[in-house]
Design a protein around this motif. Structure first.
Motif, mmCIF file in Angstrom:
data_model
loop_
_atom_site.group_PDB
_atom_site.id
_atom_site.type_symbol
_atom_site.label_atom_id
_atom_site.label_comp_id
_atom_site.label_asym_id
_atom_site.label_seq_id
_atom_site.Cartn_x
_atom_site.Cartn_y
_atom_site.Cartn_z
ATOM 1 N N PHE A 118 53.334 20.251 -2.072
ATOM 2 C CA PHE A 118 53.116 20.347 -0.607
ATOM 3 C C PHE A 118 54.082 19.526 -0.030
ATOM 4 N N ASP A 119 54.356 20.129 1.511
ATOM 5 C CA ASP A 119 55.380 19.022 2.242
ATOM 6 C C ASP A 119 54.379 18.084 2.686
ATOM 7 N N ASP A 120 54.968 16.788 2.618
ATOM 8 C CA ASP A 120 54.063 15.617 3.303
ATOM 9 C C ASP A 120 53.764 15.716 4.631
ATOM 10 N N ALA A 121 54.605 16.157 5.415
ATOM 11 C CA ALA A 121 54.536 16.062 6.842
ATOM 12 C C ALA A 121 53.522 17.215 7.551
ATOM 13 N N THR A 122 53.566 18.465 6.715
ATOM 14 C CA THR A 122 53.108 19.613 7.286
ATOM 15 C C THR A 122 51.757 20.067 6.454
ATOM 16 N N GLY A 123 51.811 19.503 5.252
ATOM 17 C CA GLY A 123 50.607 20.112 4.120
ATOM 18 C C GLY A 123 50.954 21.271 3.545
ATOM 19 N N LEU A 124 52.120 22.031 4.178
ATOM 20 C CA LEU A 124 52.099 23.425 3.524
ATOM 21 C C LEU A 124 53.041 23.586 2.233
ATOM 22 N N MET A 125 52.567 24.503 1.754
ATOM 23 C CA MET A 125 53.225 24.676 0.050
ATOM 24 C C MET A 125 54.687 24.976 0.090
ATOM 25 N N PHE A 126 55.397 24.349 -1.108
ATOM 26 C CA PHE A 126 56.749 24.879 -0.894
ATOM 27 C C PHE A 126 56.993 25.266 -2.286
ATOM 28 N N GLU A 127 56.126 24.926 -3.216
ATOM 29 C CA GLU A 127 56.299 25.243 -4.837
ATOM 30 C C GLU A 127 55.062 25.771 -5.438
ATOM 31 N N PRO A 128 54.859 26.781 -6.052
ATOM 32 C CA PRO A 128 55.971 27.687 -6.631
ATOM 33 C C PRO A 128 56.332 28.866 -5.455
ATOM 34 N N ILE A 129 55.560 28.722 -4.458
ATOM 35 C CA ILE A 129 56.040 29.401 -3.192
ATOM 36 C C ILE A 129 56.048 29.008 -2.163
ATOM 37 N N ARG A 130 57.000 29.317 -0.967
ATOM 38 C CA ARG A 130 56.914 28.723 0.395
ATOM 39 C C ARG A 130 55.895 29.260 1.279
ATOM 40 N N GLU A 131 55.022 28.673 1.832
ATOM 41 C CA GLU A 131 54.129 28.978 2.833
ATOM 42 C C GLU A 131 54.379 28.581 4.372
ATOM 43 N N GLU A 132 54.416 29.590 5.323
ATOM 44 C CA GLU A 132 54.607 29.309 6.675
ATOM 45 C C GLU A 132 53.428 29.768 7.415
ATOM 46 N N TRP A 133 53.071 29.071 8.532
ATOM 47 C CA TRP A 133 52.158 29.556 9.497
ATOM 48 C C TRP A 133 53.076 30.006 10.688
ATOM 49 N N MET A 134 53.019 31.477 10.973
ATOM 50 C CA MET A 134 54.153 31.807 12.047
ATOM 51 C C MET A 134 53.169 32.785 13.141
ATOM 52 N N VAL A 135 54.022 32.828 14.237
ATOM 53 C CA VAL A 135 53.461 33.430 15.434
ATOM 54 C C VAL A 135 54.354 34.205 15.990
ATOM 55 N N LEU A 151 59.445 35.158 17.705
ATOM 56 C CA LEU A 151 59.156 34.563 16.707
ATOM 57 C C LEU A 151 59.233 33.232 16.451
ATOM 58 N N THR A 152 58.073 32.540 16.103
ATOM 59 C CA THR A 152 58.204 30.921 16.049
ATOM 60 C C THR A 152 57.086 30.603 14.847
ATOM 61 N N SER A 153 57.452 29.142 14.472
ATOM 62 C CA SER A 153 56.441 28.710 13.429
ATOM 63 C C SER A 153 55.413 28.234 14.273
ATOM 64 N N PHE A 154 54.203 28.406 13.675
ATOM 65 C CA PHE A 154 53.158 27.847 14.442
ATOM 66 C C PHE A 154 53.148 26.287 14.415
ATOM 67 N N SER A 155 53.139 25.657 15.773
ATOM 68 C CA SER A 155 53.118 24.277 15.774
ATOM 69 C C SER A 155 52.082 23.703 16.191
ATOM 70 N N GLU A 156 51.498 22.542 15.303
ATOM 71 C CA GLU A 156 50.235 21.890 15.211
ATOM 72 C C GLU A 156 50.622 20.564 15.457
ATOM 73 N N TYR A 157 50.223 19.795 16.213
ATOM 74 C CA TYR A 157 50.660 18.143 16.312
ATOM 75 C C TYR A 157 49.615 17.468 15.962
ATOM 76 N N ASP A 158 48.276 17.724 15.788
ATOM 77 C CA ASP A 158 47.266 17.043 15.160
ATOM 78 C C ASP A 158 46.830 17.634 13.815
ATOM 79 N N ILE A 159 47.564 17.169 12.845
ATOM 80 C CA ILE A 159 47.518 17.798 11.533
ATOM 81 C C ILE A 159 46.854 16.859 10.462
#
Length: 372
Positions: A118-135, A151-159
């Motif tokens: 998982f990405d340390d900053a967002t917590g989203l998975m990047f291995e074995p697949i990449r996960e993105e929250w989109m809008v 089309l944008t990535s879903f931006s959250e500041y309080d993660i």
């Protein structure tokens, strides 16, 4: 959806009542004793998964968010023919067992080879697949018509990231990742990961979706969806066509592949899906639209409530390339994963402080009890 708010609420009320009726029937008949109904009443046996309102988010009432329920015993019934598991307890098909909570534990399996990161900053998975929250932010369209705009990535500041990324919580999203155990002899070379999303969309003219990308799959724009769980459509991405013409219904599953790997995403209810980028699958989670699209509904889509969506990502490296069939087919292993996703273990608990295995309920911890 494509129904007026009053119709949605009426459907929900009827379905909620029917589910409660069926759960009560099971409670009175699940124990294999002559005194089943009396024992169920005496020990206040009840279904664990319940909703307190017709459109309320169902919760496992046998579990507590503080973790105090860990180790609590519950009665489990497996409605399928094939074995299912709750933690370390295996429940053979069409049998009743006593198990302990929790059944789903966020995190990797012991000895996992999935390589989940998982990405340390967002917590989203990047291995074995990449996960993105989109809008998709839209300016028009309604219940029937989709008109993509920005089309944008879903931006959250309080993660809030827990367990190294296996649980991520924000103001409007929560995502939990559970790696699934694969029975010995099934799905050789496969990885199965559940993504459990809880969303609460209240922003106008937005469509939320999750994008899953397997960078090493070269699907060349070829994308498969099902029609009804049995028949399948094959789609080819066309850059000369509008995006909305390349978004499809997904009753149960969507899939991409090359000659080395297949990625299939299974769902427990119908959703929208697309494959707009190489090696990726988009799964719609919710949409909120202010305006009517003049197709007969006469209102926007404004009846959003907190929603849970469980997606099962199946990555297969063997057994899916059947040269004998000219049409796309899912593997028996993937079909079994869909059955387990849609027919999980039925779970029942009591309000008694005593462990279930000390009560005379007619269910053994060690011996299977087959229902007739």
């Amino acid at each position: 959806g494509t129904a007026k708010t009053a119709v949605v609420e009426d459907y929900a009320k009827r379905i909620h009542g029917a589910i409660g009726y069926v759960q009560e029937w099971i409670v009175q008949h699940i124990l294999k004793t002559k005194e089943s109904k009396q024992l169920a009443k005496q020990w206040d046996l009840h279904a664990c998964w319940q909703s307190n309102a017709p459109r309320g988010l169902s919760q496992n009432t046998c579990e507590s968010s503080s973790g105090e329920s860990k180790g609590k015993q519950v009665i489990l019934y497996n409605p399928l023919e094939k074995e299912q598991s709750c933690g370390s307890v295996s429940v053979p098909g069409r049998t009743v067992r006593i198990g302990t909570l929790p059944c789903d534990i966020p995190g990797p399996l012991p000895g996992s080879t999935a390589g989940i990161k998982f990405d340390d900053a967002t917590g989203l998975m990047f291995e074995p697949i990449r996960e993105e929250w989109m809008v998709w932010k839209v300016k028009s369209g309604g219940a029937y018509l989709f008109f993509p705009s920005t089309l944008t990535s879903f931006s959250e500041y309080d993660i809030h990231i827990e367990q190294g990324g296996y649980v991520v919580t924000t103001k409007n999203w929560k995502r939990t990742v559970v790696e699934r155990k694969i029975p010995t002899g099934d799905g050789e070379g496969s990885t199965v990961i559940d993504f459990i999303y809880e969303t609460n969309l209240q922003s106008a003219n937005q469509e939320w979706f999750a994008r899953f990308t397997a960078p090493d799959i070269a699907n060349n724009g070829v994308f498969h969806t099902d029609l009804n769980g049995y028949n399948f459509d094959t789609h080819h991405f066309r850059s000369d066509m509008p995006i909305q013409s390349q978004v499809f219904p997904m009753p149960t599953h969507a899939s991409i592949e090359d000659d080395k790997k297949r990625m299939t995403i299974l769902s427990e209810h119908a959703q929208g899906t697309a494959s707009l980028e190489e090696g990726s699958i988009d799964i719609w989670l919710d949409r909120r639209l202010n305006q009517d699209d003049n197709r007969g509904l006469g209102q926007g889509v404004l009846d959003n409530v907190p929603t849970r969506t469980r997606l099962r990502v199946v990555i297969e490296t063997k057994g899916f390339d059947d040269s004998r069939s000219p049409e796309f087919q899912i593997t028996p292993f993937c079909k079994q994963q869909w059955k387990e996703l849609n027919h999980p273990l039925e779970m029942f608990g009591t309000n008694s402080d005593k462990p279930l295995d000390t009560l005379d309920l007619g269910v053994s911890v060690d011996k299977e009890t087959t229902r007739s």
